[in-house]
Every structure is written in C-alpha cells, then in structure tokens.
Design a protein around this motif. Structure first.
Motif, short mmCIF file in Angstrom:
data_model
loop_
_atom_site.label_atom_id
_atom_site.label_comp_id
_atom_site.label_asym_id
_atom_site.label_seq_id
_atom_site.Cartn_x
_atom_site.Cartn_y
_atom_site.Cartn_z
N THR A 167 -4.90 -7.43 -7.99
CA THR A 167 -4.05 -7.21 -6.82
C THR A 167 -4.60 -7.80 -5.53
OG1 THR A 167 -5.10 -5.10 -6.26
CG2 THR A 167 -3.29 -5.05 -7.86
N MET A 168 -5.80 -8.35 -5.57
CA MET A 168 -6.44 -8.81 -4.33
C MET A 168 -6.92 -10.25 -4.44
SD MET A 168 -8.46 -5.24 -3.73
CE MET A 168 -7.49 -3.72 -3.87
N ASN A 169 -6.87 -10.94 -3.32
CA ASN A 169 -7.24 -12.35 -3.30
C ASN A 169 -8.74 -12.48 -3.04
OD1 ASN A 169 -7.20 -15.11 -3.25
ND2 ASN A 169 -6.38 -15.27 -1.17
N PHE A 170 -9.53 -12.27 -4.09
CA PHE A 170 -10.98 -12.37 -3.95
C PHE A 170 -11.39 -13.83 -3.80
CE2 PHE A 170 -10.68 -8.36 -6.54
CZ PHE A 170 -11.15 -7.52 -5.55
N ASP A 171 -12.55 -14.00 -3.22
CA ASP A 171 -13.08 -15.35 -3.00
C ASP A 171 -13.67 -15.87 -4.31
OD1 ASP A 171 -14.04 -17.69 -1.95
OD2 ASP A 171 -15.78 -16.79 -0.97
N THR A 172 -12.84 -16.53 -5.10
CA THR A 172 -13.30 -17.05 -6.38
C THR A 172 -12.48 -18.27 -6.77
OG1 THR A 172 -13.63 -16.51 -8.73
CG2 THR A 172 -11.73 -15.51 -7.64
N ASP A 173 -13.11 -19.14 -7.55
CA ASP A 173 -12.38 -20.28 -8.10
C ASP A 173 -12.22 -20.13 -9.61
OD1 ASP A 173 -14.99 -20.62 -8.87
OD2 ASP A 173 -15.24 -22.63 -8.01
N ASP A 174 -12.47 -18.93 -10.11
CA ASP A 174 -12.35 -18.68 -11.54
C ASP A 174 -10.87 -18.79 -11.94
OD1 ASP A 174 -13.80 -17.38 -14.05
OD2 ASP A 174 -11.82 -16.48 -13.85
N GLU A 175 -10.59 -19.65 -12.91
CA GLU A 175 -9.21 -19.93 -13.29
C GLU A 175 -8.50 -18.72 -13.88
OE1 GLU A 175 -9.08 -23.33 -15.82
OE2 GLU A 175 -9.85 -24.72 -14.30
N ASP A 176 -9.22 -17.89 -14.62
CA ASP A 176 -8.58 -16.74 -15.23
C ASP A 176 -8.21 -15.67 -14.20
OD1 ASP A 176 -8.76 -17.89 -17.75
OD2 ASP A 176 -10.75 -17.05 -18.11
#
Length: 457
Positions: A167-176
């Motif tokens: 539900t949240m836009n975390f700082d990640t570039d993980d595709e999954d």
C-alpha cells in the motif's frame, strides 16, 4: 681448604653472572625507553614513511573486515566463528565458538532492547486501521480523536493488505514490490502525524495470503492439476510457505517497512490456507527443502516451514532494531499443534517478540472453555482463554508478550441465538477480563474501522 676455596670461587662467579644480567637488563630498559620516546616523537611528527604505510595497510584491512562482517550479517546465521575475547558477545548473525557457546547470537536483542521511544509505557492498546481509514479524512480524524481522548495509544496499519497490495510507495527498485504496490498511503506523512501525536505504529503484513504476486508468479502459489492457480471459495490465493523466494519476498517488504520507520512489524496469515490438509493432495506444489524429508509427515513439514519463517523473520529484522509480532488463530492454543495450517502455538510463540492470538468470542464453537455460547459471554471467554495461554507461555524458553486481538464487531453470521450486538459494554467486558488476568496489552479489530464509542479501555 682447597675445597672451601673452590666453593667460594663458584659462588663468586655466580654472583658476577647475575650482576651482569641485571646490568644488561637495565641498559635494555633504558634503551627501550629511549627508543619509545624517539618513536613517539617520530610518530607525532608523522615523518616515518614506513610506519605511515603500515598504518594505512591496517586501516584498509579493518575496512575489509567490516565489509566481510556486513556481508555475512546479510546472510543470516553463518557457520564461521570470528575471534572474540572470551566472555564477550558476538555480533548478530555470527555463530559462537566453543568458548562462547552460551551466547544465542540470534537473540542478542530482547524485546525491551528493541522497543522504540513510542512504545507505550503502560502497554500497547491499539486499533486496526485499513487503508480507507488512513486515506479518508473524515474516518481518519474520527479515529484519531478516539485515540487521543482514551487510553488507546497504538495503530495497526496495512503495509501489505489482504489482497497482496503493497500500500505504500517505498524507496525501492525491486520489480516484484513495484509490481504489487498500490501507492494508496503516503507513509512519510502518516508516520510523522502518528509519531507527533505519540502513537505507536505497527505495520501489518498479510504474509502468505496474496492474490497479487501469485498472478505474476503462479508457481509461487498452489496449482490445480490443470495448471491453474488454486483459490479458496472467496477467490483468495495463498503463497507457498515452503518456497524460499516466497519468504524472501515477504521479508523484503518487512525490511522496507522497518527502514521506513515503522515501530513494529506484524505478520498476519502466517499459515497455510484453512483446511489445507483436506485438499492438499489435489494440488501441485513444492515442499522446498523438505521435499525429500521422508522421515517427516506432511503436517510436520508444514509446521517446520511456518516456524522456520518466523524464526528467520526475527533474526533478519533484528538488525533494524524492530520487534516482530505474529497473529495466530486462537484455536492453535487449544490444539497446541494445528498441523493442517502449519501453526504450532508453542514453537511460533518461542520465536516471536509478541504473540497476538485472535480470540474473538464469535470464533469459538459451542462449549469452548466450558462456555455454551461464547459470543454471548465476552468476559468469560477472554478470561478463560488467557488463563490457559499464560500457562503455556510460562513454560517456554523465550516467552513473548501476549497482545491478543479482541472483537469489536457483531457476528450475525454465526446463527440466531448465538450472537449479540457488540457495543461498548461488550468490548469493555473483554478488556476488563484481560486486565483481571494481569495483562495490559490488546488490539481491537473492526475491518471497517467502525469502533464502539464509550469504552474506557
């Protein structure tokens, strides 16, 4: 006479030898002192190229050692002992050597040590808030007012909801994670507002029930003989807890929440689907590392997979200094080992910081705890359940805090004559029973966020 002279000469020679040695020692001490003084002066002036080079080499080696330790800690427990002074504790994730076997490296931090400054001194008393309650100003402000005008002091919010949405836009570039995110909640604004009000924030992760990521990876779930993804009669898919990549995915989300500033990570649906043992033979799925464990029953394998996940979650999240809590069915305590869904109450409790049994009176059958209609007797149900739970927890090596889920909803679906309206009086009865059992932590569940007003909590 000659004999006496010979003895005297021998004695004199011995004295002279000792004197010579002492004199040399004194010279050496004097020389060492002088050399030390000169060396110190040289180091202070930083004029020794050789010593400077050695210093840089040492710093570079220390840096490499630190990197090695960091890499090892990312892997969880490792089998390489690192030299430590006897009696000194190891870093998290390092296996003790024979001289320090009394150290359990995965438990260097207790719950008390992991509590942040927002952990309520008089115990967590919280409400579940769904995503709508967080994003709808009217509902949000109403619930904030309820918390600030009562003894309530905590919230449980969805990080990964019941459908599998992150539900949240975390700082990640993980595709999954990016595939599953819904960006419903601005977590930075939310956390700041809660923390500014002194509210403890628990991030809930619906662990193995997930219909979003299993659409992308059907092989992460359970498939029917025709290759289609299995879903229950409510259209919900479950992930396969035997698979390492499934556990990695949930822990990846948990770590993002821990880094983001959540005060605690709560794992819900840490189990196989209800009744799994009754239809598992119709499904295709891997047993992971237990595939060839012929000495284990299917139920034992499921218990091992679920307990193993909880243990791993505690170990890997410890580096973020964040407690973990686990939700379990209340009946897991009654049967102690619910092999069908993989929940062994004792084993899970022994691996977590907080255990949150769902002990809603409406969820018990007739005559549970010698109560004919449990939903009609909220005080007695909660009191008797906690009486039994306390006996079990006291016997564990690492007993967790008990923080049960209590009912603040009306269960009309259990049949006429078996349910009653759950209002402030009924909810207060549950809480009073908890206090009378000497406990001070609880969570209230209402899926819609429509909580009873008028409770003293």
């Amino acid at each position: 006479m000659k004999k006496r002279m010979w003895i005297f000469s021998l004695f004199l020679s011995f004295v002279l030898i000792l004197s010579s040695c002492n004199f040399k020692d004194l010279k050496n001490i004097s020389k060492d002192s002088s050399d030390s003084q000169i060396t110190n002066e040289v180091l202070e002036k930083d004029t020794s190229k050789e010593k400077t080079t050695n210093t840089y080499d040492s710093l570079e080696k220390d840096s490499e050692d630190e990197k090695a330790l960091d890499n090892n800690s990312e892997k969880g427990l490792i089998n390489e002992a690192i030299e430590k002074e006897e009696g000194k504790p190891y870093e998290v994730g390092v296996t003790p050597d024979d001289y320090n076997m009394d150290y359990d490296t995965s438990r260097l931090l207790s719950l008390e040590e992991k509590k942040c400054k927002y952990y309520p001194k008089d115990g967590v008393k919280g409400l579940y808030l769904n995503t709508t309650a967080i994003t709808n100003p009217e509902i949000y402000n109403r619930l904030i007012n309820l918390i600030e005008t009562t003894k309530l002091n905590a919230v449980v919010v969805d990080v990964k909801d019941d459908w599998g949405n992150v539900t949240m836009n975390f700082d990640t570039d993980d595709e999954d994670v990016l595939h599953s995110k819904s960006d419903s909640v601005d977590y930075k604004t939310m956390l700041k507002d809660f923390h500014d009000r002194g509210i403890y924030v628990i991030g809930r992760i619906t662990t193995f029930k997930d219909g979003v990521i299993t659409e992308k990876y059907p092989e992460w779930g359970f498939t029917l003989k025709d290759g289609s993804l299995w879903k229950n009669n409510r259209g919900e898919a479950f992930m396969n807890p035997f698979l390492k990549e499934v556990c990695d995915y949930d822990l990846k989300i948990a770590k993002l929440a821990a880094k983001a500033g959540f005060d605690e990570i709560q794992f819900d649906y840490v189990r196989f689907a209800e009744g799994f043992e009754t239809f598992s033979d119709t499904l295709d799925y891997s047993r992971g590392e237990y595939e060839d464990a012929n000495d284990m029953t299917e139920g034992e394998k499921r218990v091992a997979a679920i307990t193993g996940f909880v243990k791993r979650a505690r170990e890997e999240l410890q580096k973020y200094n964040v407690p973990i809590s686990v939700d379990v069915f209340g009946y897991a305590l009654q049967v102690r080992r619910a092999e069908g869904i993989g929940q062994d109450f004792d084993e899970i409790s022994n691996q977590t910081d907080v255990i949150s049994s769902m002990i809603y009176p409406s969820h018990w059958g007739s005559w549970s705890f010698d109560i004919e209609k449990p939903d009609l007797e909220p005080y007695n149900l909660v009191y008797r359940y906690l009486e039994e739970e306390q006996k079990v927890l006291k016997e564990l090596e690492h007993p967790p805090i008990s923080r049960p889920w209590l009912q603040d909803f009306t269960a009309t679906w259990i049949g006429e004559g078996n349910w009653m309206q759950y209002d402030a009086e009924a909810v207060q009865a549950e809480i009073d029973a908890l206090y009378d059992q000497g406990q001070n932590e609880f969570l209230l569940w209402n899926a819609a966020g429509d909580y009873s007003e008028g409770c003293e909590y």
